[in-house]
Design a protein around this motif. Structure first.
Motif, PDB file in Angstrom:
ATOM      1  N   GLY A 136     -41.572 -29.265   9.131  1.00 61.23           N
ATOM      2  CA  GLY A 136     -42.522 -28.022   9.119  1.00 61.23           C
ATOM      3  C   GLY A 136     -42.791 -27.726  10.546  1.00 61.23           C
ATOM      4  N   GLY A 137     -42.529 -28.111  11.474  1.00 65.01           N
ATOM      5  CA  GLY A 137     -42.858 -28.219  12.845  1.00 65.01           C
ATOM      6  C   GLY A 137     -42.671 -27.045  13.507  1.00 65.01           C
ATOM      7  N   HIS A 147     -36.938 -32.635  18.376  1.00 63.16           N
ATOM      8  CA  HIS A 147     -36.960 -34.009  18.131  1.00 63.16           C
ATOM      9  C   HIS A 147     -37.677 -34.288  17.028  1.00 63.16           C
ATOM     10  N   ALA A 148     -37.426 -34.870  16.063  1.00 62.54           N
ATOM     11  CA  ALA A 148     -38.378 -35.223  15.045  1.00 62.54           C
ATOM     12  C   ALA A 148     -39.267 -36.306  15.028  1.00 62.54           C
ATOM     13  N   VAL A 149     -39.194 -37.079  16.139  1.00 64.42           N
ATOM     14  CA  VAL A 149     -40.024 -38.286  16.410  1.00 64.42           C
ATOM     15  C   VAL A 149     -40.237 -38.071  17.998  1.00 64.42           C
ATOM     16  N   PRO A 150     -41.424 -38.975  18.447  1.00 65.80           N
ATOM     17  CA  PRO A 150     -41.992 -38.981  19.863  1.00 65.80           C
ATOM     18  C   PRO A 150     -40.685 -39.935  20.376  1.00 65.80           C
ATOM     19  N   GLY A 151     -40.373 -39.680  21.695  1.00 63.91           N
ATOM     20  CA  GLY A 151     -39.580 -40.149  22.547  1.00 63.91           C
ATOM     21  C   GLY A 151     -39.288 -39.705  23.856  1.00 63.91           C
ATOM     22  N   HIS A 152     -38.347 -40.273  24.496  1.00 65.88           N
ATOM     23  CA  HIS A 152     -37.689 -39.568  25.838  1.00 65.88           C
ATOM     24  C   HIS A 152     -37.230 -38.045  25.607  1.00 65.88           C
ATOM     25  N   SER A 153     -37.426 -37.522  26.727  1.00 70.73           N
ATOM     26  CA  SER A 153     -37.030 -35.954  26.641  1.00 70.73           C
ATOM     27  C   SER A 153     -35.783 -35.715  26.219  1.00 70.73           C
ATOM     28  N   PHE A 154     -34.878 -36.428  26.814  1.00 73.74           N
ATOM     29  CA  PHE A 154     -33.401 -36.154  26.359  1.00 73.74           C
ATOM     30  C   PHE A 154     -32.432 -37.403  25.869  1.00 73.74           C
ATOM     31  N   ASP A 155     -33.140 -38.617  25.929  1.00 73.97           N
ATOM     32  CA  ASP A 155     -32.518 -39.588  25.139  1.00 73.97           C
ATOM     33  C   ASP A 155     -32.950 -39.803  23.685  1.00 73.97           C
TER      34      ASP A 155
END
Length: 99
Positions: free
Chosen positions: A14-15, A37-45
C-alpha cells in the motif's frame, strides 16, 4: 511510461508505488508501470522489486522470476551489464532468458 522509484520501501504494501500507480492507472493500457522496492536496501542491488499496477493490488507484482532468486540477485549486482537499469523495459520472458 515507466516510473522507477529506486528508494527504500516505496513498494511496501500500500506504499507510494501503489498509490502512484493508482493515480496513473489511466495510462496502464499504454504500458505505464511503477517499480519500487518493498524493503530497505541498496538503490539498485535491492532484489525485492515490485511492479504496479498489478492484479495483486496493494502488494504489487514480484518482478523476480519464480525459482530464480539467486540468479536475479546476481544479475542485479553485475554492474557491467546494467541489468538493474534495463529490466523495467524488458518483458518477463526477456528477464527470464537473461538470468
Amino acid at each position: 511510461m515507466k516510473v522507477l522509484l529506486y528508494a527504500c520501501s516505496c513498494a511496501a504494501h500500500g506504499g507510494i508505488a501503489y498509490t502512484m500507480s493508482e493515480n496513473l492507472k489511466v495510462w496502464a493500457q499504454y504500458g505505464m508501470e511503477v517499480y519500487g522496492h518493498a524493503v530497505p536496501g541498496h538503490s539498485f542491488d535491492n532484489a525485492v522489486v515490485r511492479r504496479f499496477p498489478s492484479a495483486n493490488g496493494l502488494a504489487g507484482y514480484r518482478v523476480c522470476p519464480d525459482g530464480r532468486v539467486d540468479a536475479w540477485k546476481a544479475a542485479l549486482k553485475n554492474h557491467k551489464t546494467m541489468f538493474w537499469a534495463r529490466f523495467p523495459f524488458m518483458t518477463a520472458e526477456e528477464i527470464e532468458a537473461e538470468i
